[in-house]
Design a protein around this motif. Structure first.
Motif, PDB file in Angstrom:
ATOM      1  N   ILE A 120       0.813  -1.221   0.000  1.00  0.00           N
ATOM      2  CA  ILE A 120       0.000   0.000   0.000  1.00  0.00           C
ATOM      3  C   ILE A 120       0.845   1.269   0.000  1.00  0.00           C
ATOM      4  O   ILE A 120       0.296   2.370  -0.066  1.00  0.00           O
ATOM      5  CB  ILE A 120      -0.963   0.027   1.203  1.00  0.00           C
ATOM      6  CG1 ILE A 120      -0.186  -0.041   2.518  1.00  0.00           C
ATOM      7  CG2 ILE A 120      -1.964  -1.105   1.117  1.00  0.00           C
ATOM      8  CD1 ILE A 120      -1.057   0.147   3.742  1.00  0.00           C
ATOM      9  N   GLY A 121       2.166   1.133   0.079  1.00  0.00           N
ATOM     10  CA  GLY A 121       2.994   2.331   0.103  1.00  0.00           C
ATOM     11  C   GLY A 121       4.454   1.994  -0.132  1.00  0.00           C
ATOM     12  O   GLY A 121       4.906   0.866   0.075  1.00  0.00           O
ATOM     13  N   ASN A 123       8.452   3.759   0.499  1.00  0.00           N
ATOM     14  CA  ASN A 123       9.242   4.814   1.123  1.00  0.00           C
ATOM     15  C   ASN A 123       9.833   5.701   0.038  1.00  0.00           C
ATOM     16  O   ASN A 123      10.563   5.222  -0.833  1.00  0.00           O
ATOM     17  CB  ASN A 123      10.354   4.184   1.969  1.00  0.00           C
ATOM     18  CG  ASN A 123      11.037   5.200   2.869  1.00  0.00           C
ATOM     19  OD1 ASN A 123      11.060   6.398   2.584  1.00  0.00           O
ATOM     20  ND2 ASN A 123      11.593   4.726   3.970  1.00  0.00           N
ATOM     21  N   ILE A 131       9.003  -0.842   1.811  1.00  0.00           N
ATOM     22  CA  ILE A 131       7.621  -0.774   1.370  1.00  0.00           C
ATOM     23  C   ILE A 131       6.720  -0.937   2.592  1.00  0.00           C
ATOM     24  O   ILE A 131       7.172  -1.344   3.666  1.00  0.00           O
ATOM     25  CB  ILE A 131       7.299  -1.864   0.330  1.00  0.00           C
ATOM     26  CG1 ILE A 131       7.533  -3.263   0.925  1.00  0.00           C
ATOM     27  CG2 ILE A 131       8.108  -1.660  -0.940  1.00  0.00           C
ATOM     28  CD1 ILE A 131       7.108  -4.401   0.014  1.00  0.00           C
ATOM     29  N   ILE A 132       5.433  -0.601   2.411  1.00  0.00           N
ATOM     30  CA  ILE A 132       4.459  -0.721   3.498  1.00  0.00           C
ATOM     31  C   ILE A 132       3.370  -1.684   3.037  1.00  0.00           C
ATOM     32  O   ILE A 132       2.859  -1.578   1.917  1.00  0.00           O
ATOM     33  CB  ILE A 132       3.850   0.651   3.846  1.00  0.00           C
ATOM     34  CG1 ILE A 132       4.966   1.609   4.282  1.00  0.00           C
ATOM     35  CG2 ILE A 132       2.811   0.514   4.955  1.00  0.00           C
ATOM     36  CD1 ILE A 132       4.493   3.042   4.469  1.00  0.00           C
ATOM     37  N   ASP A 134      -0.370  -3.965   4.100  1.00  0.00           N
ATOM     38  CA  ASP A 134      -1.640  -3.682   4.767  1.00  0.00           C
ATOM     39  C   ASP A 134      -1.969  -4.638   5.911  1.00  0.00           C
ATOM     40  O   ASP A 134      -3.137  -4.903   6.184  1.00  0.00           O
ATOM     41  CB  ASP A 134      -2.779  -3.704   3.739  1.00  0.00           C
ATOM     42  CG  ASP A 134      -2.966  -5.079   3.113  1.00  0.00           C
ATOM     43  OD1 ASP A 134      -2.037  -5.915   3.246  1.00  0.00           O
ATOM     44  OD2 ASP A 134      -4.021  -5.322   2.506  1.00  0.00           O
ATOM     45  N   THR A 164      -0.572  -1.814   9.829  1.00  0.00           N
ATOM     46  CA  THR A 164       0.376  -1.826   8.713  1.00  0.00           C
ATOM     47  C   THR A 164       1.743  -2.263   9.214  1.00  0.00           C
ATOM     48  O   THR A 164       2.010  -2.255  10.425  1.00  0.00           O
ATOM     49  CB  THR A 164       0.508  -0.433   8.057  1.00  0.00           C
ATOM     50  OG1 THR A 164       0.998   0.507   9.028  1.00  0.00           O
ATOM     51  CG2 THR A 164      -0.820   0.042   7.503  1.00  0.00           C
ATOM     52  N   ARG A 166       6.149  -2.220   7.993  1.00  0.00           N
ATOM     53  CA  ARG A 166       7.168  -1.734   7.070  1.00  0.00           C
ATOM     54  C   ARG A 166       8.131  -2.876   6.765  1.00  0.00           C
ATOM     55  O   ARG A 166       8.601  -3.568   7.671  1.00  0.00           O
ATOM     56  CB  ARG A 166       7.916  -0.546   7.674  1.00  0.00           C
ATOM     57  CG  ARG A 166       8.825   0.192   6.698  1.00  0.00           C
ATOM     58  CD  ARG A 166       9.428   1.413   7.356  1.00  0.00           C
ATOM     59  NE  ARG A 166       8.390   2.398   7.646  1.00  0.00           N
ATOM     60  CZ  ARG A 166       8.042   3.387   6.828  1.00  0.00           C
ATOM     61  NH1 ARG A 166       8.659   3.502   5.653  1.00  0.00           N
ATOM     62  NH2 ARG A 166       7.118   4.244   7.169  1.00  0.00           N
ATOM     63  N   ARG A 260       2.663  -6.265  -6.313  1.00  0.00           N
ATOM     64  CA  ARG A 260       1.715  -5.590  -5.421  1.00  0.00           C
ATOM     65  C   ARG A 260       1.122  -6.559  -4.395  1.00  0.00           C
ATOM     66  O   ARG A 260       0.886  -6.190  -3.261  1.00  0.00           O
ATOM     67  CB  ARG A 260       0.594  -4.937  -6.244  1.00  0.00           C
ATOM     68  CG  ARG A 260      -0.369  -4.108  -5.410  1.00  0.00           C
ATOM     69  CD  ARG A 260      -1.403  -3.422  -6.282  1.00  0.00           C
ATOM     70  NE  ARG A 260      -2.251  -2.553  -5.491  1.00  0.00           N
ATOM     71  CZ  ARG A 260      -1.970  -1.300  -5.192  1.00  0.00           C
ATOM     72  NH1 ARG A 260      -0.841  -0.754  -5.625  1.00  0.00           N
ATOM     73  NH2 ARG A 260      -2.796  -0.564  -4.460  1.00  0.00           N
TER      74      ARG A 260
END
Length: 285
Positions: A120-121, A123, A131-132, A134, A164, A166, A260
């Motif tokens: 979902i994200g 850095n 990365i992040i 969910d 979440t 990391r 993803r």
């Protein structure tokens, strides 16, 4: 026209003449033929008289048709955009379906318990490859869990929040991963270089049995990553006779900048004790 003394007589004459013409038209063929010729002579006049009405009708049709065409054009454009959006969505869904199938196929090859997560994200710091995902502590995620995609190892969980987590990628300059050459069994450490498409094996003797194209897998040492997960393939081996160690460049098997949907791998309980986490932290430092 009918004013004056003779108006009455003149009117009667016209009426009489009209009756005579009607009688002649009914009973005389020549009069009917004459009427046809007379109609032929009057046809251009009829066209001229009808021209304004016809022109007005055509103008009205043109205006109405143009308005309808504009509306129809706008509707077709809207439908075209809608269908294009649907096509794009379908293409994205097909690709996502293919990725999920690959991921499911990868999970079938993993003996440990796995959990499907989604990225979902990312850095934005170019010097930190993180990365992040969910899932967090509320989803039973713990520090150090390995993260994979359909191609291979991506990284491990390094920070937790409630919902979440990391993940540090294996290409991060602070990351070190115990690996081995799948063909020969030679063990080494894969170090991140801060580049998404490249890692390097540390302290590889010049005489080590390693070749370009060899598959690099996790060795299972350190207690963090299970043994046998694909990590990378050897892209380049540089041996310098004057140097004690060879330079070995490897390319990650995972699609670090594209995947993803990912897998969290839950290790058996003995591998998640505090000593293993502490030892791996020392390696990362």
């Amino acid at each position: 026209m009918f004013r004056g003394r003779s108006s009455g007589r003149f009117f009667l004459l016209l009426v009489l003449f009209a009756f005579l013409l009607m009688a002649a038209d009914l009973y005389t063929a020549k009069v009917r033929d004459s009427r046809a010729y007379l109609s032929l002579l009057l046809t251009p006049l009829q066209w001229v008289v009808d021209l304004p009405s016809r022109f007005a009708g055509e103008v009205s049709d043109v205006v109405v048709d143009r308005s309808l065409l504009l509306k129809e054009n706008a509707r077709l454009k809207s439908e075209s955009l809608y269908l294009e959006r649907k096509v794009q969505q379908n293409a994205a869904l097909r690709q996502e379906n293919d990725r999920l199938r690959e991921l499911v196929g990868g999970s079938l090859r993993v003996d440990e318990e796995v959990q499907l997560v989604e990225l979902i994200g990312v850095n934005p710091d170019p010097f930190q490859h993180q990365i992040i995902i969910d899932r967090g502590s509320e989803n039973q995620v713990v520090m150090g869990l390995p993260v994979l995609d359909a191609g291979g190892v991506m990284g491990q969980v390094t920070e937790l929040s409630h919902y979440t987590s990391r993940v540090m990628l294996i290409t991060d300059a602070r990351h070190a991963l115990p690996v081995e050459v799948n063909r020969s069994g030679f063990r080494s450490i894969a170090l991140g270089k801060g580049e998404l498409d490249e890692l390097e094996l540390e302290h590889v003797p010049d005489t080590a049995d390693i070749r370009t194209g060899d598959l690099i897998v996790t060795s299972g040492l350190g207690g963090r990553f299970p043994r046998g997960y694909p990590v990378a393939k050897v892209a380049e081996v540089v041996r310098d006779p004057g140097q004690q160690f060879a330079k070995v460049i490897i390319k990650p098997s995972a699609l670090l900048d594209k995947s993803r949907h990912l897998l969290l791998v839950r290790m058996p309980a003995p591998a998640q004790n505090a000593e293993a986490v502490s030892a791996e932290a020392e390696v990362l430092q």
